[in-house]
Design a protein around this motif. Structure first.
Motif, PDB file in Angstrom:
ATOM      1  N   GLY A 210     -10.130  -3.708   5.560  1.00  0.00           N
ATOM      2  CA  GLY A 210      -8.946  -3.099   6.163  1.00  0.00           C
ATOM      3  C   GLY A 210      -8.084  -2.462   5.108  1.00  0.00           C
ATOM      4  O   GLY A 210      -8.505  -2.279   3.959  1.00  0.00           O
ATOM      5  N   ALA A 211      -6.874  -2.105   5.499  1.00  0.00           N
ATOM      6  CA  ALA A 211      -5.857  -1.499   4.627  1.00  0.00           C
ATOM      7  C   ALA A 211      -6.009   0.001   4.472  1.00  0.00           C
ATOM      8  O   ALA A 211      -5.190   0.640   3.824  1.00  0.00           O
ATOM      9  N   GLU A 212      -7.059   0.583   5.066  1.00  0.00           N
ATOM     10  CA  GLU A 212      -7.222   2.042   5.011  1.00  0.00           C
ATOM     11  C   GLU A 212      -8.121   2.466   6.173  1.00  0.00           C
ATOM     12  O   GLU A 212      -8.914   1.661   6.666  1.00  0.00           O
ATOM     13  N   THR A 231     -16.070  -6.451   9.946  1.00  0.00           N
ATOM     14  CA  THR A 231     -15.041  -6.227  10.969  1.00  0.00           C
ATOM     15  C   THR A 231     -13.827  -5.568  10.317  1.00  0.00           C
ATOM     16  O   THR A 231     -13.623  -5.668   9.112  1.00  0.00           O
ATOM     17  N   ASP A 232     -13.055  -4.934  11.178  1.00  0.00           N
ATOM     18  CA  ASP A 232     -11.879  -4.169  10.747  1.00  0.00           C
ATOM     19  C   ASP A 232     -10.629  -5.020  10.981  1.00  0.00           C
ATOM     20  O   ASP A 232     -10.530  -5.698  12.006  1.00  0.00           O
ATOM     21  N   ASN A 233      -9.700  -5.005  10.041  1.00  0.00           N
ATOM     22  CA  ASN A 233      -8.411  -5.640  10.333  1.00  0.00           C
ATOM     23  C   ASN A 233      -7.278  -4.771   9.829  1.00  0.00           C
ATOM     24  O   ASN A 233      -7.412  -4.051   8.850  1.00  0.00           O
ATOM     25  N   TYR A 234      -6.166  -4.862  10.561  1.00  0.00           N
ATOM     26  CA  TYR A 234      -5.072  -3.898  10.380  1.00  0.00           C
ATOM     27  C   TYR A 234      -3.731  -4.599  10.196  1.00  0.00           C
ATOM     28  O   TYR A 234      -3.479  -5.650  10.783  1.00  0.00           O
ATOM     29  N   LEU A 236       0.534  -3.788   8.237  1.00  0.00           N
ATOM     30  CA  LEU A 236       1.342  -2.982   7.321  1.00  0.00           C
ATOM     31  C   LEU A 236       2.483  -3.837   6.815  1.00  0.00           C
ATOM     32  O   LEU A 236       2.975  -4.715   7.528  1.00  0.00           O
ATOM     33  N   SER A 237       2.859  -3.589   5.567  1.00  0.00           N
ATOM     34  CA  SER A 237       3.816  -4.503   4.945  1.00  0.00           C
ATOM     35  C   SER A 237       5.155  -4.525   5.672  1.00  0.00           C
ATOM     36  O   SER A 237       5.782  -5.580   5.785  1.00  0.00           O
ATOM     37  N   GLU A 238       5.596  -3.398   6.193  1.00  0.00           N
ATOM     38  CA  GLU A 238       6.908  -3.344   6.847  1.00  0.00           C
ATOM     39  C   GLU A 238       6.970  -4.274   8.048  1.00  0.00           C
ATOM     40  O   GLU A 238       8.050  -4.705   8.463  1.00  0.00           O
ATOM     41  N   HIS A 300       3.426   5.624  12.108  1.00  0.00           N
ATOM     42  CA  HIS A 300       2.720   6.884  11.838  1.00  0.00           C
ATOM     43  C   HIS A 300       1.207   6.729  11.918  1.00  0.00           C
ATOM     44  O   HIS A 300       0.472   7.640  11.552  1.00  0.00           O
ATOM     45  N   ASP A 301       0.723   5.584  12.366  1.00  0.00           N
ATOM     46  CA  ASP A 301      -0.716   5.385  12.532  1.00  0.00           C
ATOM     47  C   ASP A 301      -1.128   5.804  13.939  1.00  0.00           C
ATOM     48  O   ASP A 301      -0.459   5.452  14.909  1.00  0.00           O
ATOM     49  N   LEU A 302      -2.227   6.534  14.011  1.00  0.00           N
ATOM     50  CA  LEU A 302      -2.663   7.038  15.322  1.00  0.00           C
ATOM     51  C   LEU A 302      -3.812   6.198  15.870  1.00  0.00           C
ATOM     52  O   LEU A 302      -4.782   5.919  15.170  1.00  0.00           O
ATOM     53  N   GLY A 324      -6.174   7.615  11.740  1.00  0.00           N
ATOM     54  CA  GLY A 324      -5.585   8.129  10.501  1.00  0.00           C
ATOM     55  C   GLY A 324      -4.079   8.084  10.672  1.00  0.00           C
ATOM     56  O   GLY A 324      -3.584   7.657  11.721  1.00  0.00           O
ATOM     57  N   ARG A 325      -3.373   8.500   9.651  1.00  0.00           N
ATOM     58  CA  ARG A 325      -1.912   8.531   9.742  1.00  0.00           C
ATOM     59  C   ARG A 325      -1.483   9.949  10.091  1.00  0.00           C
ATOM     60  O   ARG A 325      -2.123  10.909   9.669  1.00  0.00           O
ATOM     61  N   THR A 326      -0.377  10.057  10.813  1.00  0.00           N
ATOM     62  CA  THR A 326       0.074  11.418  11.134  1.00  0.00           C
ATOM     63  C   THR A 326       0.311  12.189   9.829  1.00  0.00           C
ATOM     64  O   THR A 326       0.054  13.370   9.748  1.00  0.00           O
ATOM     65  N   GLY A 421      -9.185  -0.153  -4.641  1.00  0.00           N
ATOM     66  CA  GLY A 421      -8.213  -0.520  -3.594  1.00  0.00           C
ATOM     67  C   GLY A 421      -8.319   0.506  -2.490  1.00  0.00           C
ATOM     68  O   GLY A 421      -9.416   0.811  -2.039  1.00  0.00           O
ATOM     69  N   LYS A 422      -7.177   1.034  -2.078  1.00  0.00           N
ATOM     70  CA  LYS A 422      -7.219   2.060  -1.030  1.00  0.00           C
ATOM     71  C   LYS A 422      -7.790   3.356  -1.611  1.00  0.00           C
ATOM     72  O   LYS A 422      -7.369   3.788  -2.687  1.00  0.00           O
ATOM     73  N   GLY A 423      -8.709   3.972  -0.876  1.00  0.00           N
ATOM     74  CA  GLY A 423      -9.315   5.220  -1.346  1.00  0.00           C
ATOM     75  C   GLY A 423      -8.367   6.401  -1.196  1.00  0.00           C
ATOM     76  O   GLY A 423      -7.506   6.400  -0.327  1.00  0.00           O
TER      77      GLY A 423
END
Ligand code: DLL
Length: 432
Positions: A210-212, A231-234, A236-238, A300-302, A324-326, A421-423
């Motif tokens: 996850g994370a991306e 598996t995918d996991n989602y 966000l820090s906020e 901002h995640d779609l 993806g993100r807007t 980390g994140k690509g």
């Protein structure tokens, strides 16, 4: 199978009642303790007593990343600092960092929610979990760590990087589950093959990534290369970090931990709810956070909601994998393009290695996109004709997926940098 079945399999009516009660107490908390919300509520003349159903959520104000930045570092905290036991921060790569805090109770909930995600992916106390997310201000390392310990698994807190050592540890410690970004998992798989190690000789069974954003085609590639189920996991820090949502073993969408997060999917332009099943922006309200609650946070995640019941028995609604993100969406010649769409096409073409970059620039007042894609060694040294044919195949598949023409350039295997980390696969020179 379930970590907290009494919650994860709740009836919708009970869940909605719980959500409403928790929302009311969150509103009271932020309205009393967070100046930003106190002022917003006053301006909007929000009357809590008239807030009787979840459908009233539309009356509440949105929270934007900029609001958090404006309150840097502690302005949005709803408790005094002496009650905060942990502080994390977003990387700030797209602007000033944001700071988030957790009370002891927040940390306890966080661990349980991540334990749910791990459990849903099939992990148990018998697993040996290698956490190759960065430990530090990023929520990935510590978030997954605490959840894995709560599950009772044996945790290897290796953090990200030093790929050969990751592989060595995986062999020696008999790791059964790898936890990192999907792009790092692919990097590890490639290095493993280069080292002549056959993944089937390892104990690895699961990958929690996850994370991306990543595509279904990338999942297939990783599963095949490492011989695992991923598996995918989602998260966000906020909002908290990992543990907001995760896939079960059906691998068909991510269950939102709805007893802790109220989600909406809105049209990012009109901010009205999209029709059921349509793609929109995920907006999240926290229901139990003490130190850092947020109301209608615009991620901002779609994605889209998948309201059909899941065969796994969890009643929490699923979201589609994040498209993806807007703000990551590229507008090329007026057409909206997500990097994951390009990824899906490339990963399904024979001869390409699964590493790519997308370069967008302006040439003669026109957008020009070039996809750089690594090709397997044999292709690169083959005669021009074979390369030409491969370029044509990639171009025509991309054109039919995206609806616009893009240039394609083949590059030798291992020439594009790898990620730990994140690509970061898009280089948009128009923004430089
Ligand atoms: O990436 C939290 C996390 C850590 C999630 C580990 C999962 C695993 P941030 O650094 O604040 O937090 O970045 C959050 O990353 O708004 C999405 O755009 C993106 N993102 C996170 N998970 C996924 C995912 C962590 N599974 C931002 N698929 C989010 C697609 C994801 N994008």
């Amino acid at each position: 199978m379930y970590w907290q079945p009494e919650k994860e399999c709740m009836s919708r009516a009970d869940l909605e009642q719980l959500q409403l009660e928790r929302l009311q107490s969150t509103l009271y908390r932020v309205g009393t303790h967070v100046p930003f919300y106190r002022q917003k509520f006053r301006e909007m003349k929000l009357d809590f007593d008239s807030f009787n159903t979840l459908a009233d959520i539309h009356k509440l104000p949105f929270t934007m990343k900029q609001d958090l930045r404006d309150s840097y570092p502690y302005g949005m905290f709803a408790v005094p600092l002496r009650e905060v036991v942990r502080i994390h921060s977003s990387s700030g790569t797209t602007g000033m960092a944001t700071v988030v805090g957790y009370t002891r109770n927040d940390i306890k909930n966080w661990a349980d929610l991540v334990a749910r995600v791990l459990c849903a992916a099939g992990l148990t106390a018998d697993d040996v979990i290698q956490i190759a997310f960065g430990y530090g201000l990023f929520t990935g390392g510590f978030g997954l760590h605490y959840g894995a310990e709560r599950l009772g698994a044996s945790v290897i807190p290796i953090s990200s990087g030093n790929t050969k050592r990751q592989i060595q540890i995986m062999q020696d410690f008999k790791t059964t589950a790898l936890v990192c970004t999907p792009s790092y998992a692919l990097n590890i798989a490639d290095v493993m093959l280069d080292m002549g190690i056959n993944p089937s000789g390892l104990s690895l069974k699961f990958g929690l990534f996850g994370a991306e954003p990543w595509s279904e085609a990338m999942r297939r590639e990783i599963n095949e290369k490492l011989g695992i189920q991923s598996t995918d996991n989602y998260g966000l820090s906020e909002v908290m970090g990992p543990g907001v949502a995760g896939e079960c073993q059906e691998c068909n969408g991510l269950h939102i931990n709805e007893d802790h997060f109220l989600v909406e999917v809105l049209d990012p332009e009109t901010l009205e709810p999209v029709k059921p099943g349509e793609i929109g922006e995920l907006v999240i309200t926290t229901l139990t956070k003490e130190a850092f609650p947020v109301i209608r946070y615009r991620t901002h995640d779609l994605t889209r909601l998948l309201p059909e019941p899941c065969p796994c028995g969890r009643t929490f609604i699923r979201i589609n994998r994040i498209l993806g993100r807007t703000d990551d969406m590229l507008i090329i010649k007026g057409v909206n393009v997500f990097p994951t769409q390009i990824e899906s096409v490339l990963f399904d073409i024979d001869g390409t290695a699964p590493h790519y970059r997308i370069v967008v620039e302006r040439e003669n007042h026109q957008d020009k996109a070039t996809v750089l894609v690594e090709v397997k060694e044999s292709y690169f040294f083959d005669e021009m004709k074979k390369q030409g044919a491969l370029i044509d195949t990639i171009k025509s598949r991309l054109a039919s997926e995206l609806g616009i023409g893009v240039a394609v350039k083949l590059v030798e295997e291992k020439t594009l940098g790898r990620f730990e980390g994140k690509g970061q696969r898009v280089i948009d020179k128009r923004k430089i």
